[in-house]
Design a protein around this motif. Structure first.
Motif, short mmCIF file in Angstrom:
data_model
loop_
_atom_site.label_atom_id
_atom_site.label_comp_id
_atom_site.label_asym_id
_atom_site.label_seq_id
_atom_site.Cartn_x
_atom_site.Cartn_y
_atom_site.Cartn_z
N SER A 99 -14.53 16.46 15.13
CA SER A 99 -13.48 16.08 16.09
C SER A 99 -12.80 14.70 15.90
O SER A 99 -11.90 14.41 16.52
N GLU A 100 -13.18 14.18 14.66
CA GLU A 100 -12.56 12.90 14.44
C GLU A 100 -11.92 12.70 13.25
O GLU A 100 -11.16 11.92 12.50
N LEU A 101 -11.88 14.02 12.42
CA LEU A 101 -11.37 14.02 11.00
C LEU A 101 -9.95 14.49 11.25
O LEU A 101 -9.41 15.39 11.59
N ALA A 102 -8.98 13.55 10.51
CA ALA A 102 -7.46 13.82 10.70
C ALA A 102 -7.08 14.84 9.47
O ALA A 102 -7.73 15.07 8.68
N THR A 103 -5.96 15.38 9.74
CA THR A 103 -5.47 16.26 8.67
C THR A 103 -4.30 15.34 8.01
O THR A 103 -3.29 14.44 8.59
N VAL A 104 -4.43 15.14 6.69
CA VAL A 104 -3.43 14.20 5.86
C VAL A 104 -2.70 14.95 4.64
O VAL A 104 -3.48 15.60 3.90
N THR A 105 -1.43 14.93 4.92
CA THR A 105 -0.87 15.55 3.81
C THR A 105 0.29 14.68 3.03
O THR A 105 0.63 13.65 3.73
N GLY A 150 0.95 -1.20 0.01
CA GLY A 150 0.21 0.01 0.07
C GLY A 150 0.83 1.22 0.03
O GLY A 150 1.90 1.09 0.08
N VAL A 151 0.18 2.37 -0.07
CA VAL A 151 1.06 3.60 -0.06
C VAL A 151 1.18 4.01 1.36
O VAL A 151 0.55 3.90 2.18
N PRO A 152 2.55 4.44 1.53
CA PRO A 152 3.24 4.36 2.91
C PRO A 152 2.39 5.58 3.73
O PRO A 152 1.94 6.78 3.15
N LEU A 153 2.07 5.43 4.77
CA LEU A 153 1.27 6.26 5.80
C LEU A 153 2.06 6.44 7.16
O LEU A 153 2.32 5.43 7.73
N THR A 154 2.48 7.71 7.58
CA THR A 154 3.01 7.99 8.75
C THR A 154 2.08 8.50 9.80
O THR A 154 1.03 9.28 9.25
N ALA A 185 4.97 9.94 -2.71
CA ALA A 185 5.95 10.21 -1.51
C ALA A 185 5.45 9.67 -0.27
O ALA A 185 6.19 9.66 0.71
N GLY A 186 4.13 9.18 -0.22
CA GLY A 186 3.62 8.79 1.03
C GLY A 186 2.90 9.81 1.66
O GLY A 186 3.06 11.09 1.27
N TYR A 187 2.05 9.67 2.55
CA TYR A 187 1.50 10.44 3.13
C TYR A 187 1.64 10.41 4.98
O TYR A 187 1.91 9.50 5.14
N THR A 188 1.28 11.60 5.55
CA THR A 188 1.35 11.83 6.83
C THR A 188 0.02 12.26 7.58
O THR A 188 -0.65 13.06 6.94
N LEU A 189 -0.27 11.51 8.46
CA LEU A 189 -1.71 11.63 9.11
C LEU A 189 -1.28 12.35 10.46
O LEU A 189 -0.52 11.89 11.33
N VAL A 234 -6.19 8.41 -3.71
CA VAL A 234 -5.27 6.97 -3.45
C VAL A 234 -6.20 5.84 -4.13
O VAL A 234 -5.71 4.97 -4.72
N TYR A 235 -7.48 5.82 -4.07
CA TYR A 235 -8.20 4.56 -4.25
C TYR A 235 -8.28 4.54 -5.85
O TYR A 235 -8.72 3.41 -6.51
N THR A 236 -8.24 5.82 -6.84
CA THR A 236 -8.58 5.98 -8.09
C THR A 236 -6.91 5.56 -8.72
O THR A 236 -6.98 5.42 -10.25
N THR A 237 -5.87 5.92 -8.00
CA THR A 237 -4.56 5.86 -8.83
C THR A 237 -3.39 5.09 -8.46
O THR A 237 -2.47 4.94 -9.14
N ALA A 238 -3.67 4.29 -7.34
CA ALA A 238 -2.71 3.76 -6.51
C ALA A 238 -3.13 2.20 -6.56
O ALA A 238 -4.10 1.98 -6.43
#
Length: 241
Positions: free
Chosen positions: A218-224, A76-80, A229-233, A189-193
């Motif tokens: 209050s439960e939605l993360a910030t994802v960049t 899968g796509v890397p996620l920190t 390059a992978g994502y950071t949550l 992510v779901y359409t390209t990876a």
């Protein structure tokens, strides 16, 4: 809330769930909202993060998986994942020494430790002997834990999410909750990876999801980041300790 806890306990007693009961167990009620998905990130208010269901696939023995890298060979796509825990009983100061367990599904919607059918044309797979995408860390002096994982996929009836269970240093449960993902990032992510594109985009939006539709702020993360390059949550969870 009483209905949700009853359903969660019922699923735990069964030890196994298919997608049909999962969709009911993860619903706070039977209404379906309208998809607005104005995803803006988690709330900065000093109030306890909403409690959510842990089931039906909680980690069976979380203390055995004290590790920061939880990938375990999953594609899968890397996620920190960076989670900060704050204490509402201390003016939302950082809570050090807390135990933080996380778990989530694979790119195609499967969980380890269970027999799972994620729907969408996929067959049931027995992962009872595997422990991928599960782990525990202890918060540092800034209340922070960091995990190396992959971007989670989705399964029928749920928006993409990560489960979190937080305990104090003595092992007493403080909060069970879930983390939501911004819709635009998921769509990319779901359409390209690969292998996500085999499954396509999620069938349930955040605003339609039985968990997130009344608590998304209050439960939605910030994802960049990016697929290449992978994502950071990053996400903050408030508990009363």
């Amino acid at each position: 809330m009483e209905r949700k806890l009853f359903l969660k306990n019922s699923l735990a007693a069964l030890g196994l769930a298919t997608i049909a009961p999962l969709m009911k167990a993860c619903s706070k009620d039977d209404d379906v909202g309208t998809d607005t998905d104005t995803d803006t990130g988690s709330s900065g208010e000093c109030s306890v993060t909403p409690t959510e269901t842990a089931g039906p696939y909680p980690t069976k023995n979380p203390s055995s998986y004290e590790r920061s890298n939880i990938v375990d060979g999953q594609e899968g796509v890397p996620l920190t994942v960076k989670i900060t825990v704050k204490n509402t009983s201390n003016n939302c100061a950082a809570l050090s020494g807390a135990l933080v367990d996380i778990w989530h599904c694979t790119a195609l919607g499967y969980y380890s430790e269970y027999v799972v059918n994620p729907g969408g044309g996929y067959s049931s797979v027995d992962y009872t002997g595997s422990h991928f995408l599960r782990g525990r860390q202890v918060t540092d002096s800034d209340g922070l834990v960091t995990f190396t994982s992959i971007f989670p996929g989705w399964y029928g009836g749920r928006a993409p999410h990560i489960h979190v269970h937080i305990y104090n240093a003595g092992g007493t449960s403080l909060l069970v909750t879930q983390i939501a993902f911004p819709t635009d990032v998921c769509d990319t992510v779901y359409t390209t990876a690969s292998p996500y594109s085999e499954h396509g985009t999620q069938d349930t939006s955040n605003s339609e999801d039985g968990i997130f539709r009344d608590s998304l702020s209050s439960e939605l993360a910030t994802v960049t980041g990016s697929v290449s390059a992978g994502y950071t949550l990053t996400h903050t969870i408030n508990v009363s300790a």
